[in-house]
Design a protein around this motif. Structure first.
Motif, short mmCIF file in Angstrom:
data_model
loop_
_atom_site.label_atom_id
_atom_site.label_comp_id
_atom_site.label_asym_id
_atom_site.label_seq_id
_atom_site.Cartn_x
_atom_site.Cartn_y
_atom_site.Cartn_z
N UNK A 174 7.47 7.76 -7.93
CA UNK A 174 6.46 7.44 -7.77
C UNK A 174 6.13 6.20 -7.24
N UNK A 175 7.66 4.97 -7.79
CA UNK A 175 7.37 4.02 -8.06
C UNK A 175 8.07 3.32 -6.43
N UNK A 176 7.82 2.82 -5.24
CA UNK A 176 7.99 1.75 -4.34
C UNK A 176 7.74 0.62 -4.50
N UNK A 177 8.61 -0.57 -4.24
CA UNK A 177 7.89 -2.06 -4.36
C UNK A 177 7.32 -1.81 -3.28
N UNK A 178 7.02 -1.60 -2.25
CA UNK A 178 6.45 -1.47 -0.97
C UNK A 178 4.77 -1.26 -1.09
N UNK A 179 4.25 -0.50 -2.37
CA UNK A 179 2.88 -0.07 -2.48
C UNK A 179 2.28 -1.07 -2.80
N UNK A 180 1.21 -1.11 -2.48
CA UNK A 180 -0.01 -2.78 -1.71
C UNK A 180 -0.54 -2.32 -3.76
N UNK A 181 -0.80 -1.00 -4.17
CA UNK A 181 -1.76 -0.80 -4.89
C UNK A 181 -1.29 0.85 -5.44
N UNK B 117 1.34 12.08 -3.37
CA UNK B 117 3.45 12.96 -3.80
C UNK B 117 3.77 11.98 -3.15
N UNK B 118 4.91 11.78 -4.48
CA UNK B 118 5.66 10.77 -4.52
C UNK B 118 6.97 10.99 -2.70
#
Length: 403
Positions: free
Chosen positions: A145-152, A113-114
């Motif tokens: 849903x988009x975050x720079x810190x997401x690895x994948x 979930x975002x």
């Protein structure tokens, strides 16, 4: 050796986000029993008093003002949650999230979930050193849903991958895995035996799913559904909506031997196998489950936003149609006149070379350093599907065509 630990964070806005988390957890454990998984609806866990009020307000807004929900979805479609919003979420609602992570010590965090994804991304920016994967549970990708810190990012289709990369996400960070399915949906059971087990007649059967949102179609559609009850069995599955179940059971129109009205059940997989047509709202999880079972789908009352996108995707692929009385009449005629042909088409849809429902779990295991995974009890088609998922790239777009 310490077992790998996967922590899955979700929120209870509808059942799909948490359903995807549990499905992935069960899939991981099926393929690799030494992986430990924990699913938490983070807001509810940290704020058990406040969270139900917020969820209730959300559901009422969706039910009473769907156009407002759609407008908000569209106006914010290209925007990620900003740092001020993430700070506010953390201060007001997720203050102790870091303590939960510290206590459980996961090797990997997966957010379905975002909101928890935004909170964990903020903690990562502050020094949290745990990989975070964002699992998008629909066939579209809102900017939140988009975050720079997401690895994948784990996404449903190449179309969703293109949306993310078009917004600046590196293609290497996006894996097309499909939406995860509970292992109960990885195989199909014998229809005739299931009908006997479930107390259903062995005749053409339509599964109609409603639940918390109710049955959001009018009298004309209901009249078409009930016009052929002598020849076609109707199974209404209303989830935890006990008031609706009682109301329907008291309706003289539905008092027929070929009409079954069910409340909550954990056997949706069996009901889909026992049925020939699914009528439902186009939630991401339900659509994916229906696709895995090869069952043709009719969609009603898509919530403006992600459900509209889900509906559009499956209709374009020829896996579904939008519900109205004419469509019901057409499909009921097909069930009565061309039953064998529909069943053969369904068998082709779920052939192993087209369906790899364990692919998401297999991909996560590979990223954890456990390629492919193993099943504790290999069984025929399950073992074949798991092996295919580990060895082959997934077909990113379906190619099925309804009659």
């Amino acid at each position: 050796m310490r077992k790998k630990r996967v922590l899955l964070f979700s929120e209870g806005f509808g059942t799909g986000h948490t359903g995807a988390a549990y499905a992935l957890a069960e899939g991981l454990k099926r393929l690799s029993p030494d992986v430990q998984c924990r699913v938490i609806e983070l807001g509810k866990f940290l704020n058990p008093t406040v969270a139900p009020w917020i969820l209730s307000a959300y559901r009422k807004t969706v039910s009473s003002q769907p156009k407002l929900v759609g407008m908000m979805y569209k106006t914010q479609y290209h925007k990620s949650l900003n740092r001020l919003t993430k700070l506010a979420l953390h201060r007001i609602f997720y203050t102790h999230a870091s303590q939960v992570i510290e206590q459980l010590k996961p090797d990997l965090i997966i957010c379905t979930h975002p909101l928890p994804a935004a909170v964990i991304s903020r903690l990562k920016r502050q020094g949290l050193d745990v990989p975070m994967y964002t699992l998008i549970t629909d066939y579209d990708a809102h900017g939140s849903w988009i975050n720079d810190e997401a690895n994948r990012y784990l996404v449903s289709t190449s179309r969703v991958k293109a949306i993310l990369t078009g917004r600046g996400v590196s293609p290497e960070k996006v894996a097309v895995t499909g939406i995860p399915l509970h292992p109960k949906f990885w195989e199909r059971s014998n229809k005739r035996l299931l009908r006997k087990e479930l107390g259903l007649a062995d005749i053409p059967t339509v599964l109609i799913m409603g639940g918390g949102w109710g049955l959001m179609f009018g009298k004309e559609v209901m009249d078409s559904l009930t016009a052929r009850m002598d020849d076609i069995q109707l199974v209404f599955c209303m989830g935890s909506n006990e008031k609706l179940v009682a109301k329907m059971r008291a309706n003289p129109l539905l008092n027929h031997p070929n009409v079954k009205i069910l409340g909550y059940t954990s056997e949706i997989n069996k009901l889909m196998d026992a049925s020939d047509l699914l009528i439902t709202k186009p939630g991401g999880m339900t659509c994916t489950e229906g696709q895995a079972k090869g069952i043709p789908m009719l969609f009603y009352s898509a919530i403006p936003g992600q459900e509209e996108k889900n509906c559009q995707y499956f209709v374009e692929l020829g896996l579904a149609e939008e519900l109205d009385s004419d469509v019901v009449d057409k499909w009921f005629s097909l069930l009565l006149r061309e039953y064998a042909g529909l069943e053969e088409l369904r068998r082709r849809r779920i052939a192993p070379d087209r369906q790899q429902p364990s692919h998401c779990a297999s991909t996560v295991l590979q990223l954890l350093g456990k390629p492919g995974g193993t099943s504790p009890e290999p069984r025929g088609s399950l073992a074949a599907v798991a092996a295919a998922a580990a060895a082959q790239p997934r077909n990113e777009e379906a190619v099925y065509i309804t009659p």
